[in-house]
Design an enzyme around this catalytic site. Structure first.
Site, PDB file in Angstrom:
ATOM      1  N   LYS A 152       0.621  -1.023   0.416  1.00 15.85           N
ATOM      2  CA  LYS A 152       0.093  -0.040   0.055  1.00 15.85           C
ATOM      3  C   LYS A 152       0.769   0.955   0.024  1.00 15.85           C
ATOM      4  O   LYS A 152       0.524   2.424  -0.588  1.00 15.85           O
ATOM      5  CB  LYS A 152      -1.158  -0.167   0.797  1.00 15.85           C
ATOM      6  CG  LYS A 152      -1.942  -0.901   1.261  1.00 15.85           C
ATOM      7  CD  LYS A 152      -2.952  -0.917   2.094  1.00 15.85           C
ATOM      8  CE  LYS A 152      -4.161  -2.338   2.227  1.00 15.85           C
ATOM      9  NZ  LYS A 152      -5.062  -1.787   3.218  1.00 15.85           N
ATOM     10  N   ASP A 200     -10.325   1.748   1.521  1.00 16.33           N
ATOM     11  CA  ASP A 200     -10.763   1.456   3.023  1.00 16.33           C
ATOM     12  C   ASP A 200     -11.619   2.795   3.928  1.00 16.33           C
ATOM     13  O   ASP A 200     -12.305   2.344   4.414  1.00 16.33           O
ATOM     14  CB  ASP A 200      -9.723   0.987   3.904  1.00 16.33           C
ATOM     15  CG  ASP A 200      -8.793   0.177   2.722  1.00 16.33           C
ATOM     16  OD1 ASP A 200      -9.528  -1.289   2.113  1.00 16.33           O
ATOM     17  OD2 ASP A 200      -7.620  -0.052   2.750  1.00 16.33           O
TER      18      ASP A 200
END
Length: 287
Positions: free
Chosen positions: A76, A113
């Site tokens: 990420k 997210d």
């Protein structure tokens, strides 16, 4: 391929999830369910075991058929230097879980997210809370804190195991403009009395807290989904509290990914959740 004529073989109809380890990922199940409901029968979604060292070569070889990527740990942050653009949301926590490959060949990073957490809470009727508690201080905790910056009007208390982690959470609070106070993990039982508790720790970490669930708990958001329920979530539900699961988060962040990659909205939330539930049930039956 900006300015070039695209052939049928060049159509953006391929996507995948990358990470290491990746075999456990439910993303293929969720995305494929969405493609089926949306009538995208020529679309494919795969998984690839890719670590940080292999990521640049993989990104560099993406052809015009690629619509996008989902990223899990440890990629990420590593993907950010490889992108042409990063959204404000992703930049706020220095984490990209979504890469959209545009028609003109650009690679744009986003973080679904954070809005996924917000959407999962709203689905349960939680639009705003006066205070909240976070259990843990890892990468997921920073995304949870960013989500709380959108729904929490007061203080967030983060329960952590070390001063180094505590310092990190306070720094994230300053960066995200939300009031963060830190407390030692030994006092984590106190967190369970907050209007909203977000557990971001690995499997088994919160099991010892289950006996501390109050008689009238409010809302628990436990980011785990396998195995499910956790001891904490089971006790919480037994006492009548509202529980949001990691599957809820996974579905809602995937919904946003599908919409960004395909350009079609709304994505079929219910079909995606049902597919995820069936896959998890099959895993548990096979154990």
């Amino acid at each position: 391929m900006s300015g070039a004529t695209r052939t049928d073989g060049d159509r953006r109809c391929r996507a995948a999830v990358l990470g290491s380890p990746i075999g456990h990922s439910l993303s293929p199940v969720l995305h494929r369910a969405a493609y089926g409901e949306l009538g995208l029968h020529d679309w494919s979604y795969d998984r690839f075991e890719i670590d940080e060292a292999a990521l640049p070569a993989f990104i560099g070889k993406l052809g015009p058929e690629w619509a996008g990527l989902s990223l899990t740990m440890p990629l990420k942050r590593a993907v950010i230097p490889l992108l042409d653009e990063v959204s404000e949301t992703a930049a706020s926590v220095e984490a990209v879980n979504t890469v959209v490959c545009t028609e003109d060949g650009r690679r744009v990073g986003d973080n679904t997210d954070i809005p996924g957490i917000v959407a999962a809470l709203r689905e349960r009727g939680i639009e705003q809370v006066e205070s909240a508690a976070i259990l843990g201080a890892g990468a997921t905790a920073s995304s949870a804190l960013a989500a709380l910056a959108r729904v929490c009007t007061g203080e967030v208390v983060a329960y952590v195991r070390s001063e180094a982690r505590a310092a990190e959470m306070r720094q994230w609070g300053e960066r995200l403009d939300i009031e963060v106070r830190t407390a030692d993990w030994s006092d984590a039982g106190q967190a369970l009395r907050a209007p909203l508790v977000i557990a971001t720790t690995p499997a088994g970490t919160t099991d010892a807290l289950a006996p501390s669930v109050p008689e009238r708990p409010a809302t628990l958001f436990d980011v785990l989904y396998d195995p499910w329920p956790t001891d904490l979530a089971a006790r919480w539900s037994a006492y009548g509290g509202a529980v949001v699961s990691g599957l809820d988060l996974l579905v809602h962040q995937a919904v946003l990914q599908v919409e960004q990659m395909t350009g079609l909205a709304p994505a079929p939330v219910d079909a995606m959740r049902t597919a995820g539930e069936k896959s998890l049930a099959a895993r548990q039956d096979g154990r």
